[in-house]
Design a protein around this motif. Structure first.
Motif, PDB file in Angstrom:
ATOM      1  N   TRP A  96     -73.763 -69.385  23.318  1.00  0.00           N
ATOM      2  CA  TRP A  96     -72.332 -69.216  23.072  1.00  0.00           C
ATOM      3  C   TRP A  96     -71.758 -70.505  22.524  1.00  0.00           C
ATOM      4  N   LEU A  97     -70.753 -70.386  21.666  1.00  0.00           N
ATOM      5  CA  LEU A  97     -70.025 -71.531  21.151  1.00  0.00           C
ATOM      6  C   LEU A  97     -68.543 -71.227  21.307  1.00  0.00           C
ATOM      7  N   ASP A  98     -67.872 -72.051  22.118  1.00  0.00           N
ATOM      8  CA  ASP A  98     -66.436 -71.920  22.308  1.00  0.00           C
ATOM      9  C   ASP A  98     -65.776 -72.883  21.320  1.00  0.00           C
ATOM     10  N   ALA A 119     -67.778 -76.354  22.184  1.00  0.00           N
ATOM     11  CA  ALA A 119     -68.519 -76.376  23.443  1.00  0.00           C
ATOM     12  C   ALA A 119     -69.624 -75.328  23.366  1.00  0.00           C
ATOM     13  N   ARG A 120     -70.852 -75.795  23.366  1.00  0.00           N
ATOM     14  CA  ARG A 120     -72.012 -74.892  23.290  1.00  0.00           C
ATOM     15  C   ARG A 120     -72.569 -74.722  24.706  1.00  0.00           C
ATOM     16  N   PHE A 121     -72.882 -73.467  25.073  1.00  0.00           N
ATOM     17  CA  PHE A 121     -73.394 -73.202  26.419  1.00  0.00           C
ATOM     18  C   PHE A 121     -74.193 -71.907  26.458  1.00  0.00           C
ATOM     19  N   ARG A 122     -74.813 -71.675  27.600  1.00  0.00           N
ATOM     20  CA  ARG A 122     -75.580 -70.455  27.849  1.00  0.00           C
ATOM     21  C   ARG A 122     -75.006 -69.749  29.072  1.00  0.00           C
ATOM     22  N   VAL A 123     -75.153 -68.436  29.061  1.00  0.00           N
ATOM     23  CA  VAL A 123     -74.704 -67.584  30.161  1.00  0.00           C
ATOM     24  C   VAL A 123     -75.830 -66.603  30.454  1.00  0.00           C
ATOM     25  N   ALA A 144     -55.350 -72.323  19.451  1.00  0.00           N
ATOM     26  CA  ALA A 144     -56.170 -71.114  19.288  1.00  0.00           C
ATOM     27  C   ALA A 144     -57.492 -71.329  20.002  1.00  0.00           C
ATOM     28  N   ALA A 145     -58.139 -70.234  20.373  1.00  0.00           N
ATOM     29  CA  ALA A 145     -59.446 -70.308  21.025  1.00  0.00           C
ATOM     30  C   ALA A 145     -60.295 -69.133  20.568  1.00  0.00           C
ATOM     31  N   TYR A 146     -61.528 -69.437  20.219  1.00  0.00           N
ATOM     32  CA  TYR A 146     -62.461 -68.425  19.720  1.00  0.00           C
ATOM     33  C   TYR A 146     -63.762 -68.537  20.496  1.00  0.00           C
ATOM     34  N   LEU A 147     -64.165 -67.475  21.142  1.00  0.00           N
ATOM     35  CA  LEU A 147     -65.448 -67.431  21.823  1.00  0.00           C
ATOM     36  C   LEU A 147     -66.429 -66.740  20.892  1.00  0.00           C
ATOM     37  N   THR A 148     -67.515 -67.420  20.552  1.00  0.00           N
ATOM     38  CA  THR A 148     -68.477 -66.860  19.609  1.00  0.00           C
ATOM     39  C   THR A 148     -69.853 -66.801  20.247  1.00  0.00           C
ATOM     40  N   ARG A 149     -70.645 -65.848  19.787  1.00  0.00           N
ATOM     41  CA  ARG A 149     -72.030 -65.732  20.252  1.00  0.00           C
ATOM     42  C   ARG A 149     -72.940 -66.076  19.093  1.00  0.00           C
ATOM     43  N   GLU A 150     -73.869 -66.973  19.344  1.00  0.00           N
ATOM     44  CA  GLU A 150     -74.780 -67.427  18.305  1.00  0.00           C
ATOM     45  C   GLU A 150     -75.995 -66.512  18.212  1.00  0.00           C
TER      46      GLU A 150
END
Length: 101
Positions: free
Chosen positions: A50-52, A7-11, A39-45
């Motif tokens: 962001w890519l969840d 899931a790609r998004f912006r904040v 498992a879940a990984y929150l990443t910043r591109e």
């Protein structure tokens, strides 16, 4: 077959600290409601987006969670931080190391 949800998004910058702080409670609520969440990984591109990345036991469980995730109050509240979404997709794991199963 194990499935990865992307899931790609912006904040907005002003919401980042709260989003990250609220993440553990959101993930715990998601795991309680959807036991197929492994498992879940929150990443910043690099571009600031962001890519969840969420690992699911099966595609069926991933798709069921995607359909009803808004019924989990902690998840619905966490989603308010998202200012723009680039969508959600599921990919099946064909080979992995270490084996997630």
């Amino acid at each position: 077959m194990t499935t990865i949800e992307l899931a790609r998004f912006r904040v907005e910058d002003a919401a980042v600290d709260r989003m990250v702080a609220e993440r553990p409670a959101m993930v715990e609520a998601m795991r309680r409601r959807f036991p197929g969440c492994l498992a879940a990984y929150l990443t910043r591109e690099d571009d600031g987006g962001w890519l969840d990345v969420v690992l699911w036991r099966s595609r069926a469980e991933a798709e069921e969670a995607a359909r009803s995730i808004d019924t989990v109050p902690e998840c619905a509240a966490w989603f308010r931080h998202i200012s723009a979404s680039s969508g959600l997709r599921h990919v099946e794991v064909v080979d992995a190391w270490p084996d997630p199963a």
